[in-house]
Design an enzyme around this catalytic site. Structure first.
Site, mmCIF file in Angstrom:
data_model
loop_
_atom_site.group_PDB
_atom_site.id
_atom_site.type_symbol
_atom_site.label_atom_id
_atom_site.label_comp_id
_atom_site.label_asym_id
_atom_site.label_seq_id
_atom_site.Cartn_x
_atom_site.Cartn_y
_atom_site.Cartn_z
ATOM 1 N N ASP A 139 0.875 -1.149 -0.038
ATOM 2 C CA ASP A 139 0.164 -0.113 0.061
ATOM 3 C C ASP A 139 0.706 1.169 -0.101
ATOM 4 O O ASP A 139 2.238 1.192 0.462
ATOM 5 C CB ASP A 139 -0.942 0.139 1.306
ATOM 6 C CG ASP A 139 -1.898 -0.877 1.336
ATOM 7 O OD1 ASP A 139 -2.465 -0.990 0.080
ATOM 8 O OD2 ASP A 139 -2.331 -1.322 2.196
ATOM 9 N N ASP B 164 -4.663 -3.261 4.993
ATOM 10 C CA ASP B 164 -5.305 -2.755 6.142
ATOM 11 C C ASP B 164 -6.596 -2.687 6.373
ATOM 12 O O ASP B 164 -7.244 -2.829 7.514
ATOM 13 C CB ASP B 164 -4.714 -1.448 6.317
ATOM 14 C CG ASP B 164 -4.776 -0.496 5.397
ATOM 15 O OD1 ASP B 164 -5.835 -0.893 4.382
ATOM 16 O OD2 ASP B 164 -4.310 0.604 5.169
ATOM 17 N N ASP C 124 -9.381 -6.201 2.555
ATOM 18 C CA ASP C 124 -8.315 -7.029 2.317
ATOM 19 C C ASP C 124 -7.676 -8.291 2.695
ATOM 20 O O ASP C 124 -6.851 -9.012 2.118
ATOM 21 C CB ASP C 124 -6.934 -6.012 2.685
ATOM 22 C CG ASP C 124 -7.032 -4.533 2.119
ATOM 23 O OD1 ASP C 124 -7.581 -4.611 0.894
ATOM 24 O OD2 ASP C 124 -6.357 -3.740 2.736
HETATM 25 P P1 ATP Z 1 -3.573 2.953 0.078
HETATM 26 O O1 ATP Z 1 -4.452 1.901 -0.782
HETATM 27 O O2 ATP Z 1 -2.295 3.230 -0.511
HETATM 28 O O3 ATP Z 1 -3.686 2.973 1.574
HETATM 29 P P2 ATP Z 1 -5.652 5.132 -0.033
HETATM 30 O O4 ATP Z 1 -5.828 5.450 1.465
HETATM 31 O O5 ATP Z 1 -5.617 6.036 -0.967
HETATM 32 O O6 ATP Z 1 -4.275 4.372 -0.141
HETATM 33 P P3 ATP Z 1 -8.248 3.975 0.393
HETATM 34 O O7 ATP Z 1 -8.276 4.046 1.650
HETATM 35 O O8 ATP Z 1 -8.812 2.649 -0.602
HETATM 36 O O9 ATP Z 1 -6.726 3.933 -0.359
HETATM 37 O O10 ATP Z 1 -8.866 5.099 -0.282
HETATM 38 C C1 ATP Z 1 -9.320 4.970 -1.632
HETATM 39 C C2 ATP Z 1 -9.725 6.672 -2.094
HETATM 40 O O11 ATP Z 1 -10.618 7.086 -1.242
HETATM 41 C C3 ATP Z 1 -8.478 7.767 -1.685
HETATM 42 O O12 ATP Z 1 -7.692 7.920 -2.614
HETATM 43 C C4 ATP Z 1 -9.279 9.008 -1.387
HETATM 44 O O13 ATP Z 1 -9.703 9.694 -2.569
HETATM 45 C C5 ATP Z 1 -10.578 8.436 -0.871
HETATM 46 N N1 ATP Z 1 -10.723 8.595 0.589
HETATM 47 C C6 ATP Z 1 -9.844 8.028 1.518
HETATM 48 N N2 ATP Z 1 -10.348 8.037 2.742
HETATM 49 C C7 ATP Z 1 -11.403 8.722 2.501
HETATM 50 C C8 ATP Z 1 -12.461 9.410 3.607
HETATM 51 N N3 ATP Z 1 -12.377 9.035 5.099
HETATM 52 N N4 ATP Z 1 -13.609 9.929 3.186
HETATM 53 C C9 ATP Z 1 -13.609 9.944 2.028
HETATM 54 N N5 ATP Z 1 -12.705 9.616 0.951
HETATM 55 C C10 ATP Z 1 -11.785 8.998 1.222
#
Ligand code: ATP
Length: 864
Positions: free
Chosen positions: A326, A611, A615
């Site tokens: 990630d 996480d 997953d």
């Molecule tokens: P990684 O997969 O590397 O941990 P990430 O945090 O971007 O990265 P996700 O948590 O799946 O992955 O989030 C996907 C997308 O959703 C993010 O890129 C962001 O645009 C949006 N996002 C993340 N957190 C929030 C939240 N709490 N509320 C709304 N949108 C969110």
């Protein structure tokens, strides 16, 4: 009394003497004493006696027992006593080791023990799940494993998988409403949650009604499997090797015995030869050395922030050839700070944001309301993306507490990484409004209006183009961009996913999440070690690529692909192109499992981080599933083989290095033990074939195999990793430990030691047969002690890092040998000849040093 699901909240609060503000810390302590820790009783462990006797259930031990009996029958009573003593000592050692291993597994388990979020003294806090008590107010959200049974007080679209209890794999939609029915099967108690269930969606506030053995799972399971460990592939292949070895030894013994008798040796003498051979050949210390090696490895990794959940994983770690990681928090610091803000009136630096401007204010308020984070003192609780928005609000002079107090939340659609959106419902300016935030591309595709100068108007293609271009520009600086929108709902009602359309676009907030300083060097280490690093992220492709380039994951010629593109690619196509792709952006959890499979089908051993709640399948599919200790959900930790206590990519690479080191050390100690044994076998066979007297007694051989040989073998396992380990390509897991190279070294080194032992034997034989045996024994023993240094690694001793244990092992082994040679009280027991003089001892030392000298000189020459 009414059943739990039939009672009103107030009744429950009264009965459990609690309130929605939770228990006081003091009260919780008292209850903990009364109810005990919140954990299941473990299954009955094997008792000491059982474990002790199990140590004898080994073919090699049986051979030794037979040898002891033969020794007694042929008049060597001392031999019998020693063999029996040794066997008992060995069994005691094995027993101690068993319980130590169990304890160390338990301590690893304790390190990965789950936490639970509760309200106590009116504050949200995290406590170890074992400390939960009835009456606690438990907060559950997607990704948690419910740690106790409880009645739902507040429900926000909670969906739960209760398969552990009911066997039903479908998610159950929960509710907070009373159920007026006396008899209700577990699966229909919709206003209750049960310990062990996985929260797959939503959020709830729960009153804990049962903990530990008082939970439903406690009642059924009653006993949890204890911390028993299955054998690892290496242990199994060595067990297999020992079995085969036993048969070979038995066959050779029969031949040697037959040969002796045929030559006209006395029956007793021929038997003695056979026994000596068996004892020389059996690597008594082998299996304990392997277990100890693995255990030392896991302890070391735990100190370096990687908690291994089973020994098997230590071995697979050494073979990892691709790491799918990630981005957020693993490769980056997860310390987000808002940098820029965009509304239709333009882009502004975070420092210049003006709360008096209605559009800026609206953006900040939305960011605070559509947000589950909290700041308490210095501690930031929740998703860093969200707490960054709270910090930003404070920086502009606002306070999230005031805003949330003014506009309480009336409903919500929680964030999930498939949908990439989150929405909440509030009463604002006399209207019921839904506030939504999420990934810009997703949110934008659901907008049909836009805020301009305090009014809303239809969104035009020009607006869309401008927003997309701005998003692109911010992302290409490596910024993480969130979009915000709103919608009037008209009445207060339950939100559904259908509501998240026809939104009004408010603006963008871009935050910076810098790469960890360790990431770039760790990526370089990976590449050097033949391990392919791959970034898999939910973030925007441009943001992801910018960061991947910065730390070296995305290189010339590599591709970055979006989740949506994967939808159009078949599994076969993905398999063929997976090696070209270094960055996957905007992926959903189900893409992860396809990516792992594609690598595995190419013969790679894949490590994969995760996480989120979704997953878990990918973590299970990967050869090494890696969960995040700080930010990971309990579900992901449950599914993983390894947990990072610092969420850091560099820790994975370090753990792989350690995994390789553990394997190399074990292999080196096996080489040490087997080459020494081979020297013993060759010497016995040689004298038997030539009809010479017996070179060693069984007691002498046991002394070497069990005492003096175990020490250097242990010391080799304490060898620290050298930079060398990351210069090699990953090991093929199917490759047997007995490679051709390994066997060649074994035979050469064993042969050299045998030659000097036989020379010493002849030197002694010139005087008398008793002295011959003493000289052979002492030379074999000392040569093997010296050989301990050769087996520390394949480099020359001068080019290895310092390992004080190896000097200690040599010193203790040497002292033991000298005491046997010099104390006349021990002479009879060990068959030491009285004619041994200082000259003989010098000859022994000189001869014993020769193999090591040759081996080291050869390495020096080669090194040059
Ligand atoms: P990684 O997969 O590397 O941990 P990430 O945090 O971007 O990265 P996700 O948590 O799946 O992955 O989030 C996907 C997308 O959703 C993010 O890129 C962001 O645009 C949006 N996002 C993340 N957190 C929030 C939240 N709490 N509320 C709304 N949108 C969110």
């Amino acid at each position: 009394m009414d059943k739990l699901w039939m009672r009103k909240k107030e009744e429950l609060f009264r009965e459990y003497e609690t309130s929605k503000h939770g228990l006081s810390g003091e009260d919780a302590e008292k209850r903990l004493e009364k109810h005990g820790e919140n954990k299941l009783r473990e299954g009955k462990r094997k008792g000491i006696v059982q474990v002790f006797f199990e140590q004898f259930a080994d073919l090699l031990v049986v051979i030794l027992i037979v040898a002891a009996i033969i020794s007694a029958l042929t008049g060597g009573m001392e031999g019998t006593i020693v063999i029996i003593t040794v066997l008992i000592l060995n069994a005691i050692l094995g027993t101690v080791q068993h319980f130590k291993a169990e304890k160390s597994l338990e301590s690893l388990k304790a390190m990965s023990a789950p936490n639970a979020r509760v309200i106590r003294d009116g504050e949200k806090m995290e406590v170890p799940a074992v400390k939960l008590v009835p009456g606690d107010i438990l907060l559950l959200e997607a990704g948690d494993v419910a740690a106790a049974d409880g009645r739902i007080l507040e429900n926000h679209s909670l969906q739960v998988s209760e398969s552990a209890l009911t066997g039903e794999s479908e998610n159950v939609n929960k509710s907070a409403d009373l159920i007026e029915k006396e008899e209700l099967p577990l699966g229909d108690r919709l206003n209750m949650v049960f310990s062990g269930s996985l929260i797959s969606y939503g959020r709830a506030v729960v009153l804990v009604t049962g903990t530990g053995m008082e939970t439903e799972i406690g009642k059924i399971a009653n006993l949890m499997e204890s911390a028993q460990e299955k054998a690892t592939p290496l242990q199994r292949s060595l067990d297999d090797f020992s079995k085969k070895l036993s048969f070979v030894i038995l066959a050779i013994c029969v031949v040697v015995f037959g040969l002796g008798v045929w030559r006209g040796q006395a029956l007793a003498d021929a038997l003695m030869f056979a026994v000596a051979l068996a004892v020389a050949a059996i690597p008594e210390a082998l299996s304990s050395i392997v277990t100890i090696g693995l255990a030392i490895g896991t302890q070391k990794m735990a100190k370096e922030n990687a908690i291994i959940k089973n020994l098997r994983a230590v071995e697979s770690l050494g073979c990892v050839s691709v790491i799918c990681s990630d981005k957020t928090g693993t490769l980056t610091q997860n310390k987000m700070t808002v940098q820029k803000v965009f509304t239709l009136s333009g882009t502004t630096d975070a420092d210049d944001v003006d709360c008096d401007k209605k559009q800026h204010r609206e953006l900040i308020v939305t960011g605070v309301l559509c947000n589950d984070g909290a700041i308490s003192g210095d501690a930031k609780i929740g998703d860093p993306t969200e707490t960054a928005l709270l910090s930003f609000c404070r920086k502009t002079g606002g306070h999230e507490g005031d805003i949330r107090g003014d506009y309480p939340r009336l409903g919500e659609l929680p964030f999930d990484s498939d949908r990439k959106l989150m929405s909440t419902l509030h009463q604002l300016d006399g209207k019921i409004l839904m506030m939504t935030k999420g990934a810009p591309d997703v949110l934008l595709s659901r907008c049909n209006k836009i805020v301009e100068n305090d009014t809303n108007r239809e969104i035009t293609q020009k607006d869309l183009d401008r927003i997309i271009a701005e998003n692109q520009a911010l992302s290409s600086q490596g910024l993480r961009v969130l979009a915000f929108g709103k919608k009037e709902i008209g009445e207060q009602r339950r939100l559904t996913l259908e509501d998240e359309r026809d939104l009004t676009f408010i603006g963008l907030i871009a935050m910076m999440d810098p790469p960890r300083l360790e990431s770039a060097p760790a990526v370089a280490d990976c590449l050097r070690a033949g391990i392919r690093p791959v970034m898999i992220t939910g973030d925007h492709k441009v943001t992801a690529s910018a960061i991947a380039k910065e730390i070296g994951i995305l290189q010339e010629g590599d591709r970055a692909v979006e989740g949506a593109e994967l939808e159009h690619i078949s599994d076969e196509e993905l398999r063929d192109m997976v090696k070209e792709i270094s960055v996957y952006a905007r992926v959903s959890p189900e893409h992860k499992i396809r990516i792992v499979r594609a690598w595995q089908e190419n013969g790679y051993i894949a490590a994969m981080t995760g996480d989120g709640v979704n997953d878990a399948p990918a973590l299970k599919q990967a050869d090494i599933g890696i969960a995040m200790g700080i930010t990971g959900t309990e579900v992901s930790k449950d599914a993983a083989a390894m947990i990072l206590t610092d969420d850091n990519f560099a820790t994975i690479v370090k753990a792989v290095g350690n995994g390789r080191n553990v394997y190399a050390n074990i292999k080196n100690s096996i080489q040490f033990l087997l080459s020494g044994n081979l020297a013993g076998i060759i010497t016995v066979l040689f004298t038997s074939l030539l009809g010479l007297p017996l070179p060693f007694t069984a007691v002498q051989l046991l002394f070497i195999n069990l005492l003096t040989d175990s020490l250097p073998a242990l010391a080799v396992n304490m060898e620290k990793p050298t930079g060398d380990l990351l210069n090699d390509k990953p090991r093929n897991p199917k490759e047997s430990i007995l490679t051709r190279d390994f066997v060649k070294r074994l035979v050469l080194q064993g042969g050299l030691i045998a030659v000097v032992t036989i020379i010493a034997f002849y030197v002694g034989l010139g005087e008398n047969p008793g002295l011959a045996s003493t000289m052979a024994f002492a030379t074999l023993c000392l040569a093997r002690l010296f050989h301990g240094f050769n087996c520390r690694g394949i480099r020359s001793i001068f080019r290895l890092p310092n390992n004080p244990y190896s000097y200690g092992a040599f010193a203790i082994g040497g002292a033991l040998l000298m005491s046997v040679l010099l104390f006349s009280g021990l002479h009879q027991l060990f068959d030491i000849n009285n004619a041994l003089t200082a000259t003989h001892i010098l000859q022994i030392v000189g001869l014993a040093f020769v193999p090591t000298l040759i081996i080291q000189l050869e390495r020096l020459a080669r090194g040059r």
